[in-house]
Every structure is written in C-alpha cells, then in structure tokens.
Write an enzyme that holds these catalytic residues in place. Structure first.
Site, PDB file in Angstrom:
ATOM      1  N   GLU A  72       0.861  -1.195   0.000  1.00  0.00           N
ATOM      2  CA  GLU A  72       0.000   0.000   0.000  1.00  0.00           C
ATOM      3  C   GLU A  72       0.898   1.246   0.000  1.00  0.00           C
ATOM      4  O   GLU A  72       1.967   1.231   0.617  1.00  0.00           O
ATOM      5  CB  GLU A  72      -0.841  -0.034   1.286  1.00  0.00           C
ATOM      6  CG  GLU A  72      -1.688   1.190   1.567  1.00  0.00           C
ATOM      7  CD  GLU A  72      -2.223   1.223   3.008  1.00  0.00           C
ATOM      8  OE1 GLU A  72      -1.498   0.768   3.928  1.00  0.00           O
ATOM      9  OE2 GLU A  72      -3.354   1.688   3.204  1.00  0.00           O
TER      10      GLU A  72
ATOM     11  N   LYS B 154      -9.533   1.951  -1.635  1.00  0.00           N
ATOM     12  CA  LYS B 154      -9.727   1.364  -0.301  1.00  0.00           C
ATOM     13  C   LYS B 154     -11.072   1.746   0.313  1.00  0.00           C
ATOM     14  O   LYS B 154     -11.396   2.935   0.422  1.00  0.00           O
ATOM     15  CB  LYS B 154      -8.584   1.827   0.605  1.00  0.00           C
ATOM     16  CG  LYS B 154      -8.526   1.194   1.983  1.00  0.00           C
ATOM     17  CD  LYS B 154      -7.248   1.670   2.691  1.00  0.00           C
ATOM     18  CE  LYS B 154      -7.025   1.044   4.038  1.00  0.00           C
ATOM     19  NZ  LYS B 154      -5.743   1.491   4.644  1.00  0.00           N
TER      20      LYS B 154
ATOM     21  N   CYS C 222      -4.697  -3.076   2.927  1.00  0.00           N
ATOM     22  CA  CYS C 222      -4.405  -2.968   4.365  1.00  0.00           C
ATOM     23  C   CYS C 222      -5.592  -3.374   5.239  1.00  0.00           C
ATOM     24  O   CYS C 222      -5.939  -4.541   5.300  1.00  0.00           O
ATOM     25  CB  CYS C 222      -3.937  -1.551   4.666  1.00  0.00           C
ATOM     26  SG  CYS C 222      -3.179  -1.371   6.311  1.00  0.00           S
TER      27      CYS C 222
END
Lengths: 330, 330
Positions: free
Chosen positions: A47, A132, A181
């Site tokens: 990331e 995300k 993540c």
C-alpha cells in the site's frame, strides 16, 4: 488440470519522510529484477508504495500534502517502474495515493483523494483499479494518540466496490482481486471478492507495529497474528490464494510491522517474510486448488442463506440485544 | 470494569448408534458435576449431544428416524440433565435434533425437523433457541461417498435467524449467541452475532476427522486447523469470546475430530481439549476484553460501508468475473 503461476511478494523496507520517489522507485525496480530472476509471473508491492506512511503526519490543509499523491500513473518519476514491468513481462500490483479530478456524488467536478491500488499488465497498461473501502483511524488531529492515523482525513472512502477481473498472468487466465491494508480484517471484503470467484487476492499494507489503542489488552506480537489470521481465514473461507505485502521497518522513528505472507486456499502459509526491509518471497500457486473449496464446503449456491444475512447489508453499527426476561422463550 | 465468568467446554466422546439417551445423559451429568467442581458458570455441550451423529445413516422415510429427535425438552429421558443444571446453578448450551409441530412458510401446520441448540438457565428454563442455518452435506443418498452426510435430508434450514440475548450468567449479564457446527466456517454467521454485540458465542459440532471430498488437496490435520482458524477469526473480527465443543472419537467405525476450544476476543486460544473422549476444559473469561475491538478497530458504526456489501445479501452463489479486454481500464 493444474494452472500454475509463480507469485512474488515484494516487501519494502521503510521510506523516510524526506526521501524522494527516485530512491523508492529504484528499490522497486531492483525487486522486480529479482522477481524476474526467481521466475515470478506476478509481483505484489505494498500500500502507498511510493512514499512514507504519511497519514501519521497531520496537515491543516490537504493541498499542502499533494506531493504525497500521484495525479498521473505513470509519471516521469514512476516511469522507470513501468519500464521494468514491461522489460520483465510481469503483472504487478501497486498501491499509491491517488488524486483524481472527477465528479463527486453530487456530480460536481472536484479534486478527490483515494487510497488506491492497480493491477498493471506486462504491457504497462492498467488492468484494474481499486480504492480502499475500509479506512481506519480518524479525521481530526487526536490529542490522545502518540502517533496520528489520519487516513479518514487524507482519503475518501473508495467508490469502486471490490472489482474482480479475469486477466492473463504468465499465460494463465486468473481471477484477480485487490484489497488494501485494513480491508483484510473485514470478512465482508473477502466475501465480496469470493462471490466473484476470485483466485488471487493481492493486498498491500502499512501496519504500525504497535496498536496505539491497545489499552493493555493487545501485546505487540498479536499485530502479526491478527494480520495473518485475517488473511488465512479470508483465503480459506473464499477458496482463494492471498498475498499480503508490508511496508516495514522504522520510518522517522515509527515502526511498521513486516511479515509479508503468501497463503493458499486451504488458509495455509506458503511463504513468510523474515525481515523488516526490502525482501522478496516467492511461491508457486496452482490455481486448481481453488476448485476444492469453491465446489464443496464453500459452494455458495448450495449453502449460503441470504435471508439470514440481512443485518450485514442493512445495519452499519452494532446494536445492543434485548434483555432476557424469564418466561420469554417458551 | 472487569466482568468475569468461568466458561467450560464439555466435550463428549463417541456415542454409538445402539446407545440410549440414558447412557449419554449420565455422562453429561458427570461433566456438569465436574464443571461445578471447577467453578464454571456456563457449560457448553456439542451439537446433537444426545445421539450418535445420525446424518451419516440413510433412511428412506424420515419418520423412521424420529427416535433420534426430541419432541419435548426436557423429556423423561433428558430430565436428569435439567435436574443437574438446577442443582449446580449452571447456564448451559445444548444441541439436539428437534421435532416441532408448527406452521411452515405457507401457514400449514406440519411436523418439522431442525438441528437446534438452546441456552438453558440455572432454573431449567429455556433462555434462547437457535436452529442451524448452514446445513452441510446433501439431501439424497450419495453413491460416491464412503460416508453419508445427510444433514440437508434430516433438517430444514433454521428459521430463527441468529438471535442474541442478554442474560445473567453467574451474576454477570452477558450477551449470549449461538452457532452450530458448519455455521462457524461462515463469517456471515459471526457478523450477524457481532452486529448484536455478542460477547460469548457458544457452538457445538460433529466434524468427521476426514473430509470425504478432499480430492488430494486436504490433509487430515487441516480439519482441526480449519475449525480453529474459523473460530479464531470469528472471535477476533467480532470482539467476542467463543467456545467450540466437539463430539469426538470413533462412532461405529467413523471418526469425529475433537479439539474443543475456548478463544478470546483477540482470537487467541485459551484452552484446547487433548482427547477424543469426554473431557472438560475451563477458562476464566473477562468480558471487558470485548470492549477493545468493539470500540476501536472493529467499531462497526465508524468503519463498515454497507454500499460495498450488497452482493453479500443479494447474491447467493458466486458468479464469474468479466474477462479483461486490453484498453478497458483507462
């Protein structure tokens, strides 16, 4: 029928706040070269791979932070990475901070910020983009934290869902999906991908080595355990391979955990990083392994029961249960 | 504030097909006595605790199988268990095959069969009832299996959702939820409970020691790993304690795995059974531990994104993803 691809996790060591993209991109190119030598078909980077984990730093005005974002990909600074991808014929997952000039939910053209990842084809073309969904942390400066975690300040919630596409990787067509993540801790993320028959989940992370909010209940070693547990469960319960890749080590005094991992559809660890620095781990993944779970114990069509799942998609927060009264359940 | 309860998993060894309830109930009463001696407040028994795991046996006509079900609870045969629960002041989870005479979805009164569990108060009163949602296996006799797994024949899909209630356990009010066996592998089950702030998930199971459908991809030791992985992930991702309790050992030539387990809200194993026989494991559970996850990393209200979860509650089976075309993702 065996369907074999060779998967590499390209863990990055720390990137200091003052370091430029040139240094980082050169390190990434070396990892691609190494992956090529190891016979990899696909390489997964972390990331926010081009910069330090900047959400630990507060800025009053987001425009001051534009230097941490990419407005175009590739840019002159990141072009050498794309050249190496093409040179070695690799498919690549890459996380970065994205500035997009696009309409918001009201149709107004705005400068928008996302925590984004892409799959890049060996041609250098973007195959798939993900933004995300599960942004951890907080939006305003926290006076009680020793380290800020301002992802909710720096990024909007991703608006592309959890896309999956079938694309060639080293001559094999593979159902590719992405997470970023904190997404990995949420079984909803994995299930959205599983419902699209994902076979390889690529995910990068920047995870502080200590949970700032542990309140005495969470020891530092549990950070690795929780990350791995979530990835292993997500892979098993969706019959997919998974690759979790860290940015690791000490960035300007703040430690990020490592432990990049490649997991098979049985939920078992195939490869595990052992440093907190630039490190490549590689595993041969036979995608035929995805068939077992998908057609038996996790045959969704046979076993899932939507009528029992309605809270999941209609109720955001938890609510307290009713208090039992004697005589209530006859 | 600490909120301490003492939790016991009362694993049962095998029950042969020819054995009667009197033998089993006497074994269960001994386990309750032992749990009382160990200071337990709540005792969890397995799924289908009164009989052999009968879905391995085919019957043409379900009415021939009525002897494996309970029409009332307690019955004269199971009354000694309820007497012991009252004598020792215990809360108890119990799985059994239920015959209910109740209206079906068309309003027609029928004799219906469910794989059911209940929470029993120290008074002997039923606190909460759950009927298994995720029935594994198949409905018709399978000619390719060495052992049948006919749960879809013997039971209807549970129609009570995933209920949670707040009830006193040893003087502490606890948010209690239940799962049964295969439910534990489905993150949807855990999340439905988590959205109701469950603090203690009780679940019993009968899990064959070998996956009949492993196709060479699943070694026997992975059975335990998958069970534990699912329970650990479910507990961590919903900030709850979990108790998984086996019926274990060799029933008429067919082996069931053991490995009953108590897990904390960090996903860590607190106690693990080490036999395939009647065995009690006990752990002190401080329910205050549930607060950490629920109010930080898994604060659902702050972090869940319903707009990204719509497949989960609208699409039962998986569907193949679109095939990528070069030039598609600009």
């Amino acid at each position: 029928m065996n369907r074999l691809i060779t998967v590499a996790a390209a863990q990055l060591g720390p990137i200091q706040r003052a370091e430029g993209r040139d240094v980082v991109v050169a390190r990434m190119v070396r990892l691609l070269e190494r992956a090529h030598q190891r016979g990899a078909n696909v390489v997964v980077f972390p990331e926010l791979a081009f910069t330090t984990f900047f959400p630990r730093w507060y800025v009053e005005n987001l425009d001051e932070a534009d230097g941490w974002y990419e407005e175009t990909l590739p840019s002159p600074a990141t072009q050498p990475l794309f050249d190496a991808i093409r040179r070695y014929g690799l498919t690549c997952y890459l996380g970065y901070a994205e500035i997009a000039h696009e309409p918001d939910e009201n149709g107004v053209l705005r400068k928008r910020r996302f925590n984004t990842s892409v799959v890049i084809a060996p041609s250098g073309e973007i195959v798939l983009k993900y933004r995300k969904v599960h942004l951890p942390g907080h939006k305003e400066f926290s006076t009680i934290r020793k380290v800020q975690h301002l992802e909710k300040r720096y990024f909007e919630v991703g608006n592309l869902g959890f896309p999956v596409t079938r694309a060639p990787v080293g001559g094999v067509d593979v159902n590719l999906g992405m997470l970023i993540c904190n997404d990995r801790r949420w079984p909803e993320s994995w299930r959205e991908l599983g419902l699209q028959q994902v076979e390889l989940v690529m995910l990068g992370y920047n995870t502080p080595a200590v949970n700032q909010e542990n309140r005495g209940f969470e020891a530092p070693y549990q950070r690795q355990f929780h990350s791995q547990l979530s990835i292993q469960a997500g892979c098993y319960q969706n019959a997919t391979f998974g690759v979790g890749v860290a940015k690791a080590g000490n960035e300007d005094g703040f430690e990020l955990m490592g432990h990049s991992v490649i997991v098979n559809p049985q939920g078992e660890v195939m490869a595990l990083a052992s440093t907190w620095d630039d490190e490549l781990i590689v595993a041969d993944c036979n995608l035929a392994m995805c068939e077992l779970g998908r057609s038996t114990i996790f045959n969704f069509a046979q076993h899932r029961r939507l009528e029992a799942y309605q809270r999941i998609a209609t109720q955001t927060g938890s609510s307290a249960p009713a208090v039992w009264q004697p005589g209530q359940c006859a």
